[in-house]
Enzyme design. Sequence first.
Site, PDB file in Angstrom:
ATOM      1  N   VAL A 101       0.863  -1.182   0.000  1.00  0.00           N
ATOM      2  CA  VAL A 101       0.000   0.000   0.000  1.00  0.00           C
ATOM      3  C   VAL A 101       0.898   1.230   0.000  1.00  0.00           C
ATOM      4  CG1 VAL A 101      -1.715   1.322   1.306  1.00  0.00           C
ATOM      5  CG2 VAL A 101      -1.879  -1.171   1.208  1.00  0.00           C
ATOM      6  N   CYS A 102       0.485   2.239  -0.741  1.00  0.00           N
ATOM      7  CA  CYS A 102       1.200   3.526  -0.754  1.00  0.00           C
ATOM      8  C   CYS A 102       2.663   3.305  -1.160  1.00  0.00           C
ATOM      9  CB  CYS A 102       1.043   4.195   0.612  1.00  0.00           C
ATOM     10  SG  CYS A 102       1.398   5.959   0.654  1.00  0.00           S
ATOM     11  N   THR A 103       3.601   3.963  -0.499  1.00  0.00           N
ATOM     12  CA  THR A 103       5.009   3.860  -0.897  1.00  0.00           C
ATOM     13  C   THR A 103       5.637   2.524  -0.527  1.00  0.00           C
ATOM     14  OG1 THR A 103       5.617   5.056   1.127  1.00  0.00           O
ATOM     15  CG2 THR A 103       5.440   6.335  -0.902  1.00  0.00           C
TER      16      THR A 103
END
Length: 222
Positions: A101-103
Amino acid sequence: MHSLKIGFLIFPGITPLDALGPAQFLARVPGAEVFTIWKNLEVISTDAGFNLVPNTTLNECPQLDVLCVPGGFGTEALMQDEEVLSFIRQQAPKLTYLTAVCTGSLVLGAAGLLKGKKATTHWAWHDKLSALGAVPTKARVVSDGNLMTGGGVTAGIDFGLSLIAKLVGDDAAKLVQLGMEYDPQPPFDSGSPDKASSEDVAFIKKSLIERARKFEQSLTHE
């Protein structure tokens, strides 16, 4: 019932909702056993100012069915942490789903696991994906084989439901969604760079990158 082992890597500087959002939903899957994983069992400081506690270590973690790498200001350090990258590489071949998720997606890329794969990440770091061998794809949730990645922070909830659907079917995912009353009606329609003003996009991107830089600097002074 066979347990479904789902692991979330947690680390200093994690954005807690990246992990807690999907974890809250995935924990509702029958037989789910959720692991929070780090190098030791000490308290983890998040980028939100409160703490998380791991329940297993990299060395003691069993083979997982699902591994999720969340994002946060600490991901830059993870991308250069061979102990963490080795753990991900060791888990990867037997995982049902490798996720981020995300970075956290960038960490998978640093481990060499995004080559030729469609993936997404937080919009402010989306331009980093191609250098890691990924095929950058702008969407809330992106699937490519057994790889699933979510966009920034709140996209982790959509990611979690999408993953539940793959694991146990759409009907089960819909029941979890209903039980959690996930019926988003945001008060503002400005949660995407495609919808916000160019001035706001530039301000937030600069702010996020500056906060990440300051976090990295704080690590070097510890």
